[in-house]
Motif scaffolding. Sequence first.
Motif, PDB file in Angstrom:
ATOM      1  N   ILE A 181     -17.481  12.771  24.161  1.00 32.82           N
ATOM      2  CA  ILE A 181     -18.854  12.744  23.660  1.00 32.82           C
ATOM      3  C   ILE A 181     -19.307  14.144  23.271  1.00 32.82           C
ATOM      4  O   ILE A 181     -19.922  14.348  22.216  1.00 32.82           O
ATOM      5  N   SER A 216     -29.028   5.352  16.859  1.00 34.80           N
ATOM      6  CA  SER A 216     -27.767   5.079  17.550  1.00 34.80           C
ATOM      7  C   SER A 216     -27.243   3.694  17.179  1.00 34.80           C
ATOM      8  O   SER A 216     -26.045   3.512  16.929  1.00 34.80           O
ATOM      9  N   TYR A 260     -22.456   7.354  18.683  1.00 32.37           N
ATOM     10  CA  TYR A 260     -22.676   8.763  18.969  1.00 32.37           C
ATOM     11  C   TYR A 260     -22.840   9.603  17.698  1.00 32.37           C
ATOM     12  O   TYR A 260     -23.147  10.793  17.791  1.00 32.37           O
ATOM     13  N   GLU A 299     -29.554   3.319  26.545  1.00 29.57           N
ATOM     14  CA  GLU A 299     -28.326   3.621  25.793  1.00 29.57           C
ATOM     15  C   GLU A 299     -27.579   4.796  26.417  1.00 29.57           C
ATOM     16  O   GLU A 299     -26.344   4.804  26.479  1.00 29.57           O
ATOM     17  N   ALA A 309     -23.781   4.697  27.909  1.00 30.66           N
ATOM     18  CA  ALA A 309     -22.744   5.629  27.453  1.00 30.66           C
ATOM     19  C   ALA A 309     -22.138   6.394  28.624  1.00 30.66           C
ATOM     20  O   ALA A 309     -20.924   6.619  28.673  1.00 30.66           O
ATOM     21  N   GLN A 369     -18.239   6.413  29.841  1.00 31.05           N
ATOM     22  CA  GLN A 369     -17.477   7.664  29.979  1.00 31.05           C
ATOM     23  C   GLN A 369     -16.852   7.771  31.355  1.00 31.05           C
ATOM     24  O   GLN A 369     -15.677   8.152  31.497  1.00 31.05           O
TER      25      GLN A 369
END
Length: 271
Positions: free
Chosen positions: A100, A132, A143, A257, A261, A265
């Motif tokens: 990211i 997004s 992203y 969001e 994310a 990750q």
Amino acid sequence: MKTPSRRAGAWGPLCVVIAASMMLGACQTPPTSSSPSTTSPAGTPPEAEPSAPKEPPTRESRAQAAKYAMDAMELLQNGEEAAAKSLLERTLQIDPSNEIARKLMDQIKADPQQELGSVFFRYSVRPEDTLSKLAQRFLNDRYRFYILARYNDLRVPNKLEIGQVIKIPGKEPPPLPPAVQPTKAPEPPPRPAEPAPRPAEPQPKPKAVDKGLIIRRLSREAEVCYQRDRDLDCAIEKWGQVLAIDPDNQLVKLKRERAIALREQLHRDGK
């Protein structure tokens, strides 16, 4: 009176010459002996000492880097590019493999026109849209919201207004085919009339529900799950309940969001 002899008179000039020679010798500095040179021969650079290999990041440092990347993404959403860039540089120092952080840094450095091309179509923003979501829909990567914002000269990506017309790179996708209408079933024959039911007794009216109070309570619970307990599933669920009541809440959309994310990750790092 005796006169000095010729021999004695000759010693005078000789003594002057000897004295002058001694003085000149004392003033001369003897050459110093040069020590052996420790420098390398001309044209040969000194050999660099090998640097110690950098240790791979630990699970804790990767988690910290993932949080920094999410914080940098929120800064970019609010238009704070300089602060986001500094935080992304710190993130990549901790974990150079953070995907990211690398994506966000590339979007800061890239030229939007060269990256996304000159072909575009115009799109009118809908109530449920965020940059997004649009980046995920049209660029296949949520992203990439920041380079999409720069493509449209939007300084604050989070301030997207309903009905605003923006440019989407690429060719406009074809419209979806119209839905097939189901065949209408034949109506059943009329049923015989039934006696009229007794009127129901009036029920007390329910108390009005304060939606703002519920939204504030759910938002507080979501923040506690996210900040204190690090329970991303709980925070995502609470923010989802807020959006069910207030679907146009852009701040809650962004926070949810970001939590999704971060969860993805951490799942990738844990494999």
